[in-house]
Design an enzyme around this catalytic site. Sequence first.
Site, PDB file in Angstrom:
ATOM      1  N   GLY A 164       0.551  -1.156   0.200  1.00 53.63           N
ATOM      2  CA  GLY A 164       0.050  -0.105  -0.039  1.00 53.63           C
ATOM      3  C   GLY A 164       1.011   1.202  -0.066  1.00 53.63           C
ATOM      4  O   GLY A 164       2.164   1.237  -0.402  1.00 53.63           O
ATOM      5  N   ARG A 165       0.431   2.377   0.359  1.00 58.61           N
ATOM      6  CA  ARG A 165       1.139   3.577   0.526  1.00 58.61           C
ATOM      7  C   ARG A 165       2.428   3.503   1.226  1.00 58.61           C
ATOM      8  O   ARG A 165       3.411   3.829   0.900  1.00 58.61           O
ATOM      9  CB  ARG A 165       0.240   4.542   0.891  1.00 58.61           C
ATOM     10  N   ILE A 166       2.295   2.636   2.260  1.00 62.86           N
ATOM     11  CA  ILE A 166       3.863   2.771   3.181  1.00 62.86           C
ATOM     12  C   ILE A 166       4.680   1.708   2.566  1.00 62.86           C
ATOM     13  O   ILE A 166       5.879   1.947   2.444  1.00 62.86           O
ATOM     14  CB  ILE A 166       3.396   2.140   4.647  1.00 62.86           C
ATOM     15  N   ARG A 186      -2.078  -8.344  -1.841  1.00 63.56           N
ATOM     16  CA  ARG A 186      -3.379  -9.007  -2.121  1.00 63.56           C
ATOM     17  C   ARG A 186      -3.522  -8.773  -3.814  1.00 63.56           C
ATOM     18  O   ARG A 186      -4.198  -9.588  -4.227  1.00 63.56           O
ATOM     19  CB  ARG A 186      -4.558  -8.289  -1.590  1.00 63.56           C
ATOM     20  N   ILE A 245       6.618  -4.020  10.815  1.00 64.75           N
ATOM     21  CA  ILE A 245       6.220  -2.685  11.175  1.00 64.75           C
ATOM     22  C   ILE A 245       4.464  -2.675  11.211  1.00 64.75           C
ATOM     23  O   ILE A 245       3.878  -1.492  11.014  1.00 64.75           O
ATOM     24  CB  ILE A 245       6.577  -1.487  10.613  1.00 64.75           C
ATOM     25  N   ARG A 247       1.478  -5.332  12.032  1.00 67.84           N
ATOM     26  CA  ARG A 247       0.573  -5.612  13.210  1.00 67.84           C
ATOM     27  C   ARG A 247       1.041  -6.619  13.956  1.00 67.84           C
ATOM     28  O   ARG A 247       1.466  -7.707  13.275  1.00 67.84           O
ATOM     29  CB  ARG A 247      -0.798  -5.587  13.169  1.00 67.84           C
ATOM     30  N   GLU A 276       0.768  -6.976  22.563  1.00 59.00           N
ATOM     31  CA  GLU A 276       1.578  -5.851  23.008  1.00 59.00           C
ATOM     32  C   GLU A 276       0.626  -5.101  23.791  1.00 59.00           C
ATOM     33  O   GLU A 276      -0.664  -5.032  23.732  1.00 59.00           O
ATOM     34  CB  GLU A 276       2.166  -5.074  21.854  1.00 59.00           C
ATOM     35  N   HIS A 294       6.151  -0.128  19.134  1.00 60.95           N
ATOM     36  CA  HIS A 294       5.027   0.504  18.160  1.00 60.95           C
ATOM     37  C   HIS A 294       5.255   1.979  18.027  1.00 60.95           C
ATOM     38  O   HIS A 294       4.133   2.811  18.351  1.00 60.95           O
ATOM     39  CB  HIS A 294       3.810  -0.081  18.922  1.00 60.95           C
TER      40      HIS A 294
HETATM   41  C1  8YV Z   1      -0.645   4.052  15.635  1.00 61.39           C
HETATM   42  C2  8YV Z   1      -0.359   2.502  13.479  1.00 61.39           C
HETATM   43  O1  8YV Z   1       0.109   5.136  16.227  1.00 61.39           O
HETATM   44  O2  8YV Z   1      -1.689   4.131  12.273  1.00 61.39           O
HETATM   45  C3  8YV Z   1      -1.454   3.211  12.799  1.00 61.39           C
HETATM   46  O3  8YV Z   1      -1.900   1.967  12.118  1.00 61.39           O
HETATM   47  O4  8YV Z   1       0.141   1.524  13.723  1.00 61.39           O
HETATM   48  C4  8YV Z   1       0.195   3.792  14.528  1.00 61.39           C
HETATM   49  O5  8YV Z   1       0.487   4.833  13.744  1.00 61.39           O
HETATM   50  C5  8YV Z   1      -1.250   3.197  16.665  1.00 61.39           C
HETATM   51  O6  8YV Z   1      -2.037   2.236  15.789  1.00 61.39           O
HETATM   52  C6  8YV Z   1      -2.085   3.560  17.544  1.00 61.39           C
HETATM   53  O7  8YV Z   1      -3.168   4.045  17.188  1.00 61.39           O
END
Ligand code: 8YV
Length: 334
Positions: A164-166, A186, A245, A247, A276, A294
């Site tokens: 995706g974007r990231i 996907r 990075i 989940r 976590e 995180h």
């Molecule tokens: C959040 C992240 O800080 O945006 C996301 O999906 O993983 C982080 O940037 C985290 O989910 C807390 O809401």
Amino acid sequence: MNTQPNTQYKPKILLARAIFPQALAKLEETFEVRSNQADRVLSPEELQKELSEVVGALVTGSECIDAKALAHAKDLKVVANISVGYNNFDVPAMTAAGVMATNTPDVLTDTTADFGFALLMATARRITESEHWVRNGHWDKWSIVNNPLGMDLHHSTIGIIGMGRIGQGIAKRALGFGMKVIYHNRSRLSEADEKACHAQYVSKEELLRSADHVILVLPYTAENHHTIGVKEIALMKPTATLVNIARGGIVDDLALAQALKENKIFAAGLDVFEGEPVVNPELLKLSNVVIAPHIASATEKTRRAMVDLAVENLRAALAGKKPPSLINAEAFKT
Ligand code: 8YV
């Protein structure tokens, strides 16, 4: 002089976690804010009660918005996530309850891609391990061989799972290091996007077999639970690194700890964990894993932008307008 008390009606909202004081003060101009500047994570029971008393809520990934949380939320119109990932939302349950769900895309893309690269570099070049080595008094001489030797990034192959974007942001950064970019997603990117990233689409198995560095940037869903487990790690090169990075839950943390212990792969960099903020103790014992709490989106500028976008979403929804990053269009009624 007007001596009348200010009787202007202010809709009640929940702000589930601490935010920047200026942002809170701004919210309080328009809303009666049930705030939580102590930043304690609410229990499911507390969250259910809070949601039953408000028309809107600002939450983070720590607050699970499901049918139980919404059971008594009769006036709730919107829940705005201060996060791009929204695996804490049961979107069908929110839609069924007529609650708009929003997230914070785009504003954190570059910051998160930067961090993905930082974690990759720290992992491949053993930066945190080296620091501990020095702090623990092991550095007594410069040596060609007897110091932490890492793996190169430049001109290696990076395998990005989740484009995706990231993921695309990471690919573009990798080009500056002369890396070959392969990806799995996907759905395949358009030809133009593939070209912009110089990225080649491959199967997950091929990616795991041929990448020197594997980085996970996909959203968490029930289907991709343990996308990386024993079987997948077995396909990776013994010299490879793995960075997550995305989940917790996408990687089987226990299987990863076992593989790292047996040097089945070179090292791992982890910003997210199953369960976590508790980190699997087997991972904590290892020196070939870089651990972060995180923080991929954690720069002050980006966190402010995330809060601002979430507030913009909430304000729009409560004003009867379509929020800029609405997830469930079906819940928007004009
Ligand atoms: C959040 C992240 O800080 O945006 C996301 O999906 O993983 C982080 O940037 C985290 O989910 C807390 O809401």
